[in-house]
Design a protein around this motif. Structure first.
Motif, PDB file in Angstrom:
ATOM      1  N   ALA A  84       0.831  -1.205   0.000  1.00  0.00           N
ATOM      2  CA  ALA A  84       0.000   0.000   0.000  1.00  0.00           C
ATOM      3  C   ALA A  84       0.862   1.250   0.000  1.00  0.00           C
ATOM      4  N   VAL A  85       0.420   2.241  -0.774  1.00  0.00           N
ATOM      5  CA  VAL A  85       1.068   3.556  -0.808  1.00  0.00           C
ATOM      6  C   VAL A  85       0.294   4.461   0.141  1.00  0.00           C
ATOM      7  N   VAL A  86       0.954   4.909   1.186  1.00  0.00           N
ATOM      8  CA  VAL A  86       0.312   5.754   2.190  1.00  0.00           C
ATOM      9  C   VAL A  86       0.075   7.146   1.613  1.00  0.00           C
ATOM     10  N   ALA A  87      -1.156   7.646   1.786  1.00  0.00           N
ATOM     11  CA  ALA A  87      -1.497   8.992   1.316  1.00  0.00           C
ATOM     12  C   ALA A  87      -1.468   9.990   2.469  1.00  0.00           C
ATOM     13  N   ALA A  88      -2.095   9.624   3.582  1.00  0.00           N
ATOM     14  CA  ALA A  88      -2.175  10.559   4.701  1.00  0.00           C
ATOM     15  C   ALA A  88      -2.557   9.829   5.978  1.00  0.00           C
ATOM     16  N   GLU A  89      -2.178  10.432   7.075  1.00  0.00           N
ATOM     17  CA  GLU A  89      -2.630   9.956   8.374  1.00  0.00           C
ATOM     18  C   GLU A  89      -3.696  10.922   8.839  1.00  0.00           C
ATOM     19  N   GLU A  90      -4.856  10.397   9.167  1.00  0.00           N
ATOM     20  CA  GLU A  90      -5.951  11.214   9.676  1.00  0.00           C
ATOM     21  C   GLU A  90      -6.244  10.789  11.097  1.00  0.00           C
ATOM     22  N   CYS A  91      -7.071  11.544  11.769  1.00  0.00           N
ATOM     23  CA  CYS A  91      -7.345  11.250  13.178  1.00  0.00           C
ATOM     24  C   CYS A  91      -7.946   9.868  13.383  1.00  0.00           C
ATOM     25  N   ASP A  92      -8.630   9.337  12.367  1.00  0.00           N
ATOM     26  CA  ASP A  92      -9.269   8.036  12.532  1.00  0.00           C
ATOM     27  C   ASP A  92      -8.594   6.928  11.732  1.00  0.00           C
ATOM     28  N   GLY A  93      -7.401   7.148  11.201  1.00  0.00           N
ATOM     29  CA  GLY A  93      -6.703   6.062  10.526  1.00  0.00           C
ATOM     30  C   GLY A  93      -5.761   6.515   9.439  1.00  0.00           C
ATOM     31  N   ILE A  94      -5.282   5.526   8.708  1.00  0.00           N
ATOM     32  CA  ILE A  94      -4.344   5.749   7.610  1.00  0.00           C
ATOM     33  C   ILE A  94      -5.090   5.581   6.294  1.00  0.00           C
ATOM     34  N   VAL A  95      -4.995   6.580   5.442  1.00  0.00           N
ATOM     35  CA  VAL A  95      -5.592   6.528   4.114  1.00  0.00           C
ATOM     36  C   VAL A  95      -4.483   6.166   3.136  1.00  0.00           C
ATOM     37  N   VAL A  96      -4.789   5.230   2.245  1.00  0.00           N
ATOM     38  CA  VAL A  96      -3.800   4.853   1.235  1.00  0.00           C
ATOM     39  C   VAL A  96      -4.289   5.240  -0.150  1.00  0.00           C
ATOM     40  N   GLU A  97      -3.343   5.629  -0.998  1.00  0.00           N
ATOM     41  CA  GLU A  97      -3.666   5.975  -2.387  1.00  0.00           C
ATOM     42  C   GLU A  97      -4.094   4.737  -3.157  1.00  0.00           C
ATOM     43  N   SER A  98      -3.338   3.663  -2.957  1.00  0.00           N
ATOM     44  CA  SER A  98      -3.634   2.412  -3.639  1.00  0.00           C
ATOM     45  C   SER A  98      -3.095   1.266  -2.799  1.00  0.00           C
ATOM     46  N   ALA A  99      -3.695   0.079  -3.002  1.00  0.00           N
ATOM     47  CA  ALA A  99      -3.280  -1.098  -2.249  1.00  0.00           C
ATOM     48  C   ALA A  99      -3.602  -2.346  -3.054  1.00  0.00           C
ATOM     49  N   THR A 100      -2.764  -3.376  -2.898  1.00  0.00           N
ATOM     50  CA  THR A 100      -2.991  -4.639  -3.588  1.00  0.00           C
ATOM     51  C   THR A 100      -2.422  -5.801  -2.791  1.00  0.00           C
ATOM     52  N   GLU A 101      -3.068  -6.935  -2.930  1.00  0.00           N
ATOM     53  CA  GLU A 101      -2.543  -8.183  -2.366  1.00  0.00           C
ATOM     54  C   GLU A 101      -1.884  -9.024  -3.446  1.00  0.00           C
ATOM     55  N   ASP A 102      -2.310  -8.841  -4.687  1.00  0.00           N
ATOM     56  CA  ASP A 102      -1.877  -9.761  -5.743  1.00  0.00           C
ATOM     57  C   ASP A 102      -1.287  -9.099  -6.987  1.00  0.00           C
ATOM     58  N   PHE A 103      -1.128  -7.794  -6.995  1.00  0.00           N
ATOM     59  CA  PHE A 103      -0.596  -7.038  -8.133  1.00  0.00           C
ATOM     60  C   PHE A 103      -1.477  -7.156  -9.373  1.00  0.00           C
ATOM     61  N   SER A 104      -2.694  -7.672  -9.211  1.00  0.00           N
ATOM     62  CA  SER A 104      -3.647  -7.774 -10.315  1.00  0.00           C
ATOM     63  C   SER A 104      -4.846  -6.867 -10.095  1.00  0.00           C
ATOM     64  N   TYR A 105      -5.284  -6.734  -8.846  1.00  0.00           N
ATOM     65  CA  TYR A 105      -6.410  -5.885  -8.483  1.00  0.00           C
ATOM     66  C   TYR A 105      -5.914  -4.857  -7.471  1.00  0.00           C
ATOM     67  N   PHE A 106      -6.268  -3.591  -7.687  1.00  0.00           N
ATOM     68  CA  PHE A 106      -5.854  -2.517  -6.796  1.00  0.00           C
ATOM     69  C   PHE A 106      -7.079  -1.793  -6.248  1.00  0.00           C
ATOM     70  N   SER A 107      -7.081  -1.522  -4.953  1.00  0.00           N
ATOM     71  CA  SER A 107      -8.085  -0.658  -4.331  1.00  0.00           C
ATOM     72  C   SER A 107      -7.487   0.737  -4.312  1.00  0.00           C
ATOM     73  N   ARG A 108      -8.348   1.758  -4.462  1.00  0.00           N
ATOM     74  CA  ARG A 108      -7.870   3.137  -4.496  1.00  0.00           C
ATOM     75  C   ARG A 108      -8.539   3.952  -3.405  1.00  0.00           C
ATOM     76  N   TRP A 109      -7.771   4.835  -2.762  1.00  0.00           N
ATOM     77  CA  TRP A 109      -8.236   5.801  -1.774  1.00  0.00           C
ATOM     78  C   TRP A 109      -9.145   5.169  -0.717  1.00  0.00           C
ATOM     79  N   VAL A 110      -8.534   4.330   0.097  1.00  0.00           N
ATOM     80  CA  VAL A 110      -9.250   3.624   1.155  1.00  0.00           C
ATOM     81  C   VAL A 110      -8.484   3.744   2.473  1.00  0.00           C
TER      82      VAL A 110
END
Length: 101
Positions: free
Chosen positions: A42-68
């Motif tokens: 996961a690429v870290v985007a920001a730390e907020e008061c309620d957690g870490i937001v990531v720009e993108s994340a993947t477990e398998d390099f085939s599917y990516f989640s964005r801004w979660v």
């Protein structure tokens, strides 16, 4: 990676809070009772008061989640190497090209 798995993470405390660098790729692992260990990049985007937001994340390099926010099951293991960052960026670019609307 199912989108339900990536939703909330507890804010890092103590020494862990100092390690987050926006724009950097980190390796996370998760293991739950009765399941094999899983890895998440996961690429870290920001730390907020309620957690870490990531720009993108993947477990398998085939599917990516964005801004979660990361789920609390994920524990940060380390900063990615330059080679891992290169491979991640390449896979993310391919994914984005294949999923353009």
């Amino acid at each position: 990676m199912a989108s339900e798995e990536v939703n909330v993470i507890a804010r890092p405390v103590g020494e862990e809070a100092k390690k987050w660098q926006a724009g950097e790729l980190y390796l996370f692992t998760a293991s739950q009772v009765g399941e094999p260990e899983r890895t998440l990049w996961a690429v870290v985007a920001a730390e907020e008061c309620d957690g870490i937001v990531v720009e993108s994340a993947t477990e398998d390099f085939s599917y990516f989640s964005r801004w979660v926010r990361l789920s609390p099951v994920w524990q940060c293991r380390r900063l990615a190497t330059r080679e891992e960052l290169r491979d991640y960026a390449y896979a993310l670019a391919l994914y984005e090209m294949q999923h353009r609307a």
